[in-house]
Design a protein around this motif. Structure first.
Motif, PDB file in Angstrom:
ATOM      1  N   ASP A  76       0.927  -1.247  -0.412  1.00 35.77           N
ATOM      2  CA  ASP A  76      -0.102  -0.460  -0.181  1.00 35.77           C
ATOM      3  C   ASP A  76       1.083   1.444  -0.183  1.00 35.77           C
ATOM      4  O   ASP A  76       0.691   2.076  -0.365  1.00 35.77           O
ATOM      5  N   ARG A  77       1.562   1.331   0.921  1.00 37.37           N
ATOM      6  CA  ARG A  77       2.625   2.605   0.801  1.00 37.37           C
ATOM      7  C   ARG A  77       3.328   2.527  -0.434  1.00 37.37           C
ATOM      8  O   ARG A  77       3.628   3.968  -1.021  1.00 37.37           O
ATOM      9  N   VAL A  78       3.420   1.466  -1.129  1.00 34.07           N
ATOM     10  CA  VAL A  78       4.476   1.834  -2.427  1.00 34.07           C
ATOM     11  C   VAL A  78       3.790   2.332  -3.684  1.00 34.07           C
ATOM     12  O   VAL A  78       3.863   2.661  -4.450  1.00 34.07           O
ATOM     13  N   GLY A  79       2.391   1.374  -2.947  1.00 30.95           N
ATOM     14  CA  GLY A  79       1.283   2.400  -4.158  1.00 30.95           C
ATOM     15  C   GLY A  79       1.012   3.936  -3.766  1.00 30.95           C
ATOM     16  O   GLY A  79       0.622   5.105  -4.660  1.00 30.95           O
ATOM     17  N   THR A  80       1.032   4.561  -2.871  1.00 33.93           N
ATOM     18  CA  THR A  80       0.787   5.605  -2.557  1.00 33.93           C
ATOM     19  C   THR A  80       1.945   6.737  -2.989  1.00 33.93           C
ATOM     20  O   THR A  80       1.689   7.827  -3.325  1.00 33.93           O
ATOM     21  N   CYS A 128      20.102  -4.163  -3.827  1.00 35.48           N
ATOM     22  CA  CYS A 128      19.361  -5.067  -3.502  1.00 35.48           C
ATOM     23  C   CYS A 128      17.806  -4.539  -4.058  1.00 35.48           C
ATOM     24  O   CYS A 128      16.830  -5.247  -4.702  1.00 35.48           O
ATOM     25  N   LEU A 129      17.368  -3.731  -4.193  1.00 39.77           N
ATOM     26  CA  LEU A 129      15.946  -3.269  -4.366  1.00 39.77           C
ATOM     27  C   LEU A 129      15.705  -2.875  -5.660  1.00 39.77           C
ATOM     28  O   LEU A 129      15.163  -2.890  -5.937  1.00 39.77           O
ATOM     29  N   ARG A 130      16.376  -2.511  -6.332  1.00 40.87           N
ATOM     30  CA  ARG A 130      16.535  -2.613  -8.227  1.00 40.87           C
ATOM     31  C   ARG A 130      16.381  -4.184  -8.184  1.00 40.87           C
ATOM     32  O   ARG A 130      15.774  -4.474  -9.277  1.00 40.87           O
ATOM     33  N   THR A 131      16.442  -5.389  -7.689  1.00 42.27           N
ATOM     34  CA  THR A 131      16.363  -6.052  -8.135  1.00 42.27           C
ATOM     35  C   THR A 131      14.955  -6.859  -7.660  1.00 42.27           C
ATOM     36  O   THR A 131      14.211  -7.127  -7.954  1.00 42.27           O
ATOM     37  N   LEU A 132      14.703  -6.728  -6.733  1.00 45.13           N
ATOM     38  CA  LEU A 132      13.216  -6.561  -5.433  1.00 45.13           C
ATOM     39  C   LEU A 132      12.028  -5.152  -6.134  1.00 45.13           C
ATOM     40  O   LEU A 132      11.099  -5.936  -6.162  1.00 45.13           O
ATOM     41  N   PHE A 133      12.224  -4.346  -6.399  1.00 48.60           N
ATOM     42  CA  PHE A 133      11.093  -3.420  -6.927  1.00 48.60           C
ATOM     43  C   PHE A 133      10.774  -3.785  -7.298  1.00 48.60           C
ATOM     44  O   PHE A 133       8.721  -3.613  -7.499  1.00 48.60           O
ATOM     45  N   PRO A 134      10.933  -3.864  -9.159  1.00 52.46           N
ATOM     46  CA  PRO A 134      10.184  -3.862  -9.555  1.00 52.46           C
ATOM     47  C   PRO A 134       8.168  -4.992  -9.664  1.00 52.46           C
ATOM     48  O   PRO A 134       7.389  -5.194  -9.742  1.00 52.46           O
ATOM     49  N   ARG A 135       8.701  -5.962  -8.511  1.00 52.46           N
ATOM     50  CA  ARG A 135       8.119  -7.071  -8.527  1.00 52.46           C
ATOM     51  C   ARG A 135       7.210  -6.444  -7.497  1.00 52.46           C
ATOM     52  O   ARG A 135       5.688  -6.779  -7.334  1.00 52.46           O
ATOM     53  N   VAL A 136       7.497  -6.050  -6.462  1.00 51.22           N
ATOM     54  CA  VAL A 136       7.051  -4.895  -5.693  1.00 51.22           C
ATOM     55  C   VAL A 136       5.817  -4.222  -5.994  1.00 51.22           C
ATOM     56  O   VAL A 136       4.534  -3.853  -5.635  1.00 51.22           O
ATOM     57  N   ALA A 137       6.915  -3.470  -7.446  1.00 49.27           N
ATOM     58  CA  ALA A 137       5.543  -2.315  -8.146  1.00 49.27           C
ATOM     59  C   ALA A 137       4.052  -3.135  -8.512  1.00 49.27           C
ATOM     60  O   ALA A 137       3.378  -2.087  -8.321  1.00 49.27           O
ATOM     61  N   ALA A 138       4.664  -3.969  -9.082  1.00 49.13           N
ATOM     62  CA  ALA A 138       3.624  -4.742  -9.745  1.00 49.13           C
ATOM     63  C   ALA A 138       2.474  -5.446  -8.749  1.00 49.13           C
ATOM     64  O   ALA A 138       0.894  -5.055  -9.124  1.00 49.13           O
ATOM     65  N   GLY A 139       3.017  -6.113  -7.711  1.00 46.02           N
ATOM     66  CA  GLY A 139       1.995  -6.325  -6.350  1.00 46.02           C
ATOM     67  C   GLY A 139       1.323  -4.848  -5.732  1.00 46.02           C
ATOM     68  O   GLY A 139       0.334  -5.433  -5.570  1.00 46.02           O
ATOM     69  N   ALA A 140       1.733  -4.053  -5.441  1.00 44.10           N
ATOM     70  CA  ALA A 140       0.991  -2.650  -4.943  1.00 44.10           C
ATOM     71  C   ALA A 140       0.521  -1.985  -6.332  1.00 44.10           C
ATOM     72  O   ALA A 140      -0.504  -1.518  -5.845  1.00 44.10           O
ATOM     73  N   ARG A 141       0.346  -2.799  -7.944  1.00 44.41           N
ATOM     74  CA  ARG A 141      -0.532  -2.401  -8.943  1.00 44.41           C
ATOM     75  C   ARG A 141      -0.714  -1.342  -9.096  1.00 44.41           C
ATOM     76  O   ARG A 141      -1.148   0.112  -9.431  1.00 44.41           O
ATOM     77  N   VAL A 142       1.121  -0.548  -9.464  1.00 43.49           N
ATOM     78  CA  VAL A 142       1.756   0.692  -9.861  1.00 43.49           C
ATOM     79  C   VAL A 142       0.973   0.096 -11.851  1.00 43.49           C
ATOM     80  O   VAL A 142       1.514  -0.499 -11.512  1.00 43.49           O
ATOM     81  N   PRO A 143       0.357   1.198 -11.935  1.00 36.91           N
ATOM     82  CA  PRO A 143      -0.020   1.477 -13.011  1.00 36.91           C
ATOM     83  C   PRO A 143       1.065   1.533 -14.344  1.00 36.91           C
ATOM     84  O   PRO A 143       2.766   1.723 -13.664  1.00 36.91           O
ATOM     85  N   TYR A 144       1.791   0.371 -14.862  1.00 36.32           N
ATOM     86  CA  TYR A 144       2.327  -0.382 -15.718  1.00 36.32           C
ATOM     87  C   TYR A 144       3.197   0.655 -16.054  1.00 36.32           C
ATOM     88  O   TYR A 144       4.495   1.334 -16.016  1.00 36.32           O
ATOM     89  N   ARG A 145       2.278   2.205 -17.044  1.00 35.55           N
ATOM     90  CA  ARG A 145       3.266   3.241 -17.954  1.00 35.55           C
ATOM     91  C   ARG A 145       3.705   4.138 -16.934  1.00 35.55           C
ATOM     92  O   ARG A 145       5.090   4.496 -17.541  1.00 35.55           O
ATOM     93  N   ARG A 146       3.449   4.402 -15.540  1.00 38.31           N
ATOM     94  CA  ARG A 146       4.286   5.103 -14.795  1.00 38.31           C
ATOM     95  C   ARG A 146       5.119   4.469 -13.806  1.00 38.31           C
ATOM     96  O   ARG A 146       5.865   5.193 -14.210  1.00 38.31           O
ATOM     97  N   PHE A 147       5.085   3.413 -13.751  1.00 39.75           N
ATOM     98  CA  PHE A 147       6.605   2.759 -13.734  1.00 39.75           C
ATOM     99  C   PHE A 147       7.489   2.768 -14.502  1.00 39.75           C
ATOM    100  O   PHE A 147       8.533   3.056 -14.336  1.00 39.75           O
TER     101      PHE A 147
END
Length: 162
Positions: free
Chosen positions: A58-62, A76-95
């Motif tokens: 939720d915090r990533v999504g805000t 480490c975050l560079r590797t994991l974050f894209p999956r976290v962003a997808a899980g947080a439903r960040v719109p693909y275009r914004r990501f």
């Protein structure tokens, strides 16, 4: 950084622009692949993260732009974050747009550092790896502090007489 080292004239003098384009393309492709994998479902590590730290997604999504840019600059975050962003439903275009800007900044910075380091690459690598950990620890300390302040504030509100 090693790619920047190879652009130095003393170590082969590969074209800086071509190497920069390769670094950015590889970074963006890897992050986009991670995002697509994250859309297919959270892996065990991310489920564990959400179980232990509820509300992370939720915090990533805000603040997706800030989170994406900051994650790109931390190993480490560079590797994991894209999956976290997808899980947080960040719109693909914004990501994708934010990740591209972050990859350009990150790639150019490290490539330039490697190029300028020339023969002192080992020293620059050590310093740059030492800087990432304190930044991550400072971010974690900020999160803990915010959580403590929120908890204290909620205790005050619940202890008020009616």
């Amino acid at each position: 950084m090693t790619a920047g080292y190879l652009t130095h004239p003393a170590h082969g003098g590969h074209p800086f622009a071509a190497v920069l384009a390769t670094v950015i393309l590889a970074t963006v492709a890897g992050a986009n692949y991670g995002y697509v994998r994250g859309r297919r479902g959270l892996g065990t590590a991310l489920r564990l993260l959400e179980d232990r730290h509820p509300g992370t997604l939720d915090r990533v999504g805000t603040r997706p732009r800030t989170a994406t840019f900051a994650a790109q600059c931390t190993g480490c975050l560079r590797t994991l974050f894209p999956r976290v962003a997808a899980g947080a439903r960040v719109p693909y275009r914004r990501f994708a747009v934010t990740n591209l800007a972050a990859a350009c900044t990150w790639g150019a910075g490290l490539l330039l550092a490697g190029h300028l380091a020339g023969t002192a690459l080992d020293r620059v690598r050590t310093v740059s790896s030492l800087v990432g950990l304190p930044l991550l620890l400072a971010a974690l300390a900020g999160c803990v502090l915010c959580r403590c302040l929120r908890r204290r504030r909620s205790q005050r509100v619940s202890n008020r007489p009616l």
